[in-house]
Design a protein around this motif. Structure first.
Motif, PDB file in Angstrom:
ATOM      1  N   CYS A  98      -7.709   0.027  -6.386  1.00  0.00           N
ATOM      2  CA  CYS A  98      -6.327   0.174  -5.911  1.00  0.00           C
ATOM      3  C   CYS A  98      -5.343   0.110  -7.078  1.00  0.00           C
ATOM      4  O   CYS A  98      -5.275  -0.899  -7.784  1.00  0.00           O
ATOM      5  CB  CYS A  98      -5.998  -0.922  -4.901  1.00  0.00           C
ATOM      6  N   CYS A 117      -8.889   3.917  -2.552  1.00  0.00           N
ATOM      7  CA  CYS A 117      -9.884   2.938  -2.105  1.00  0.00           C
ATOM      8  C   CYS A 117     -10.901   3.547  -1.153  1.00  0.00           C
ATOM      9  O   CYS A 117     -12.058   3.129  -1.103  1.00  0.00           O
ATOM     10  CB  CYS A 117      -9.193   1.754  -1.446  1.00  0.00           C
ATOM     11  N   CYS A 168      -2.486   6.027  -0.976  1.00  0.00           N
ATOM     12  CA  CYS A 168      -2.971   7.077  -1.874  1.00  0.00           C
ATOM     13  C   CYS A 168      -4.413   7.493  -1.558  1.00  0.00           C
ATOM     14  O   CYS A 168      -4.859   8.560  -1.959  1.00  0.00           O
ATOM     15  CB  CYS A 168      -2.883   6.607  -3.319  1.00  0.00           C
ATOM     16  N   GLY A 169      -5.152   6.610  -0.912  1.00  0.00           N
ATOM     17  CA  GLY A 169      -6.519   6.944  -0.525  1.00  0.00           C
ATOM     18  C   GLY A 169      -7.587   6.633  -1.565  1.00  0.00           C
ATOM     19  O   GLY A 169      -8.776   6.870  -1.328  1.00  0.00           O
ATOM     20  N   CYS A 180       0.822  -1.212   0.000  1.00  0.00           N
ATOM     21  CA  CYS A 180       0.000   0.000   0.000  1.00  0.00           C
ATOM     22  C   CYS A 180       0.858   1.267   0.000  1.00  0.00           C
ATOM     23  O   CYS A 180       1.830   1.364   0.748  1.00  0.00           O
ATOM     24  CB  CYS A 180      -0.914  -0.017   1.226  1.00  0.00           C
TER      25      CYS A 180
HETATM   26  S1  SF4 Z   1      -5.978   2.337  -3.096  1.00  0.00           S
HETATM   27 FE1  SF4 Z   1      -6.000   1.989  -0.870  1.00  0.00          FE
HETATM   28  S2  SF4 Z   1      -4.902   0.035  -0.551  1.00  0.00           S
HETATM   29 FE2  SF4 Z   1      -4.425   0.759  -2.625  1.00  0.00          FE
HETATM   30  S3  SF4 Z   1      -2.510   1.919  -2.388  1.00  0.00           S
HETATM   31 FE3  SF4 Z   1      -4.187   3.392  -2.262  1.00  0.00          FE
HETATM   32  S4  SF4 Z   1      -4.616   3.543  -0.051  1.00  0.00           S
HETATM   33 FE4  SF4 Z   1      -3.417   1.664  -0.338  1.00  0.00          FE
END
Ligand code: SF4
Ligand code: SF4
Length: 142
Positions: A126, A91, A88-89, A85
């Motif tokens: 993600c 999800c 990045c946010g 992970c």
């Molecule tokens: S989408 Fe969610 S799980 Fe995937 S890298 Fe970004 S914060 Fe992490």
């Protein structure tokens, strides 16, 4: 009393069966439906929190099986790879339950499995594939 999260899959011929009603009435279970995808003549799926005595939950699972309904205890609806992970946010923007959220202090991702609906939308969201299906629950009673 114990609480579990369960996944029920109804084959098309069983979608109209009042299984949830019987789980409450006949097995004295408290049920909170988290996700429902039900359509006539199609496979139906329910995800629910179930609270009750362990023996009643086992009997309810056996009843569901006798009705032709798959009943699985969900241990981990999705698996989050913390090392992969990048926080990045992305999800968190698609998660309907708040199970994926950012820590507002250090802006790292926080995953709360107990709040997860098992909708799987975060998996595609993600960019680095840090979330994968974690649906490894075994059919209750086996
Ligand atoms: S989408 Fe969610 S799980 Fe995937 S890298 Fe970004 S914060 Fe992490
Ligand atoms: S599967 Fe992913 S998007 Fe869906 S509720 Fe669980 S954590 Fe949130």
């Amino acid at each position: 009393m114990t609480q579990i999260k369960a996944f029920l899959r109804f084959p098309p011929a069983r979608v109209g069966r009042p299984v949830t009603y019987h789980l409450v009435k006949d097995f004295d279970l408290k049920i909170n439906i988290l996700r429902a995808e039900v359509a006539v003549n199609k496979v139906g799926e329910l995800v629910m929190d179930i609270e009750g005595r362990p023996e009643d939950i086992d009997r309810a699972a056996a009843f569901a099986a006798s009705e032709g309904v798959e009943f699985r205890v969900i241990d981990n609806a999705v698996a989050w790879d913390r090392e992969r992970c990048v926080h990045c946010g992305a999800c968190t923007a698609v998660c309907p339950s708040g199970a994926l959220a950012m820590n507002r202090v250090d802006w790292t991702l926080v995953f709360t499995p107990a709040d997860c609906y098992a909708c799987d939308v975060c998996i595609k969201a993600c960019p680095v594939r840090a979330i994968s299906p974690g649906f490894d629950g075994e059919p209750a009673g086996e």
